[in-house]
Design an enzyme around this catalytic site. Structure first.
Site, PDB file in Angstrom:
ATOM      1  CE  LYS A  31      -2.933  -2.544   3.191  1.00 13.79           C
ATOM      2  NZ  LYS A  31      -3.323  -2.675   4.599  1.00 13.79           N
ATOM      3  N   GLY A  32       2.119   1.069   0.351  1.00 12.12           N
ATOM      4  CA  GLY A  32       2.977   2.217   0.635  1.00 12.12           C
ATOM      5  C   GLY A  32       3.111   3.221  -0.497  1.00 12.12           C
ATOM      6  CG  ASP A  64       6.812   2.462   0.368  1.00 11.98           C
ATOM      7  OD1 ASP A  64       7.544   1.599  -0.161  1.00 11.98           O
ATOM      8  OD2 ASP A  64       6.194   2.249   1.433  1.00 11.98           O
ATOM      9  CG  ASP A  71      14.792  -1.147   3.952  1.00  9.81           C
ATOM     10  OD1 ASP A  71      15.720  -0.418   4.330  1.00  9.81           O
ATOM     11  OD2 ASP A  71      14.263  -1.985   4.711  1.00  9.81           O
TER      12      ASP A  71
HETATM   13  P1  IMP Z   1      12.687  -4.019   0.858  1.00  7.36           P
HETATM   14  O1  IMP Z   1      13.397  -3.073  -0.061  1.00  7.36           O
HETATM   15  O2  IMP Z   1      12.292  -5.295   0.228  1.00  7.36           O
HETATM   16  O3  IMP Z   1      13.447  -4.233   2.140  1.00  7.36           O
HETATM   17  O4  IMP Z   1      11.327  -3.461   1.326  1.00  7.36           O
HETATM   18  C1  IMP Z   1      10.843  -2.259   1.063  1.00  7.36           C
HETATM   19  C2  IMP Z   1       9.586  -2.134   1.873  1.00  7.36           C
HETATM   20  O5  IMP Z   1       9.869  -2.186   3.284  1.00  7.36           O
HETATM   21  C3  IMP Z   1       8.933  -0.816   1.635  1.00  7.36           C
HETATM   22  O6  IMP Z   1       8.036  -0.882   0.571  1.00  7.36           O
HETATM   23  C4  IMP Z   1       8.249  -0.561   2.944  1.00  7.36           C
HETATM   24  O7  IMP Z   1       6.981  -1.191   2.958  1.00  7.36           O
HETATM   25  C5  IMP Z   1       9.110  -1.238   3.970  1.00  7.36           C
HETATM   26  N1  IMP Z   1      10.003  -0.273   4.621  1.00  7.36           N
HETATM   27  C6  IMP Z   1      11.338  -0.239   4.567  1.00  7.36           C
HETATM   28  N2  IMP Z   1      11.824   0.776   5.276  1.00  7.36           N
HETATM   29  C7  IMP Z   1      10.759   1.426   5.785  1.00  7.36           C
HETATM   30  C8  IMP Z   1      10.615   2.591   6.607  1.00  7.36           C
HETATM   31  O8  IMP Z   1      11.582   3.265   7.010  1.00  7.36           O
HETATM   32  N3  IMP Z   1       9.349   2.940   6.901  1.00  7.36           N
HETATM   33  C9  IMP Z   1       8.261   2.259   6.482  1.00  7.36           C
HETATM   34  N4  IMP Z   1       8.348   1.163   5.719  1.00  7.36           N
HETATM   35  C10 IMP Z   1       9.596   0.751   5.366  1.00  7.36           C
END
Ligand code: IMP
Length: 212
Positions: free
Chosen positions: A75-76, A132, A135
């Site tokens: 949803k982000g 969004d 990470d």
């Molecule tokens: P990744 O890149 O697979 O680790 O995941 C990315 C997702 O992790 C994003 O779409 C967010 O939903 C969540 N996420 C990572 N860091 C944050 C943060 O600082 N705040 C809120 N959600 C985060």
């Protein structure tokens, strides 16, 4: 983030050996509500509007004369996508995917699971995945591979925020509003335990949630 109540933790050595390769799902209480006013603002509503508009202008120039499909990751990315789309002047359509938070960086397996696929075919189309926050990179690596199987004419990534220090897999976004240090943030679509998505600026959550 993901499910508010169910956190998934890798097992520690305190559990019996038959559990050690498994993943434990434990029920945790909803954390106490921290009013957003008590959190430091990282990017104001005005800063976000200006930067998102710049990104939209850049995308419009890069795809001049073409049509694009914006695929938001629920949803982000919903709020970022809606602002970005309104700054894009080339022909565009939306689609959305959703992935489960199970298996993100906060668990040992690192697996991502698709829970909502695209509605319309993207073969031969110019696609931009809209996220969004980039990470660990696990989510977008997974989604990129998945989307490439649909044979789009091109595939790029737009993300509102990028936390390069947290990367577990090599992946970069083509369009980034802001690179940020390793801090947990909320607002502008981003949540902690599903809260704060509607906060209009991006704020630093006072604690680092487990797994971050
Ligand atoms: P990744 O890149 O697979 O680790 O995941 C990315 C997702 O992790 C994003 O779409 C967010 O939903 C969540 N996420 C990572 N860091 C944050 C943060 O600082 N705040 C809120 N959600 C985060």
């Amino acid at each position: 983030m993901g499910s508010p109540l169910v956190r998934t933790l890798a097992t520690a050595g305190t559990f019996s050996s038959s559990w050690q390769s498994a993943t434990l799902r434990i029920i945790m209480p909803l954390p106490a509500y921290v009013p957003p006013q008590k959190m430091e603002v990282l990017f104001s509503r005005e800063q976000l509007a200006e930067r998102v508009h710049e990104l939209g202008t850049q995308i419009s120039a890069d795809y001049a004369g073409q049509s694009i499909v914006l695929i938001g990751v629920l949803k982000g990315a919903a709020i970022f996508l809606s602002d970005l789309a309104r700054s894009i002047t080339v022909d565009n359509t939306f689609d959305f995917v959703a992935v489960s938070s199970y298996g993100r960086a906060r668990v040992s397996s690192g697996q991502v699971k698709l829970i909502k696929d695209i509605d319309n075919p993207i073969e031969g189309k110019h696609v931009i995945l809209v996220e969004d926050i980039l990470d660990t990179g696990l989510t977008l690596s997974y989604l990129r591979q998945l989307m490439l199987q649909h044979k789009p004419a091109s595939l790029k990534i737009a993300t509102c925020l990028d936390k390069p220090d947290r990367r577990l897999v090599p992946i970069e976004a083509d369009y980034v509003c802001f690179k940020i240090p390793n801090r947990f943030v909320v607002g502008y679509g981003m949540d902690f335990a599903e809260r704060y998505r509607g906060v209009e600026d991006i704020r630093i959550y006072p604690e680092t949630p487990a797994g971050h």
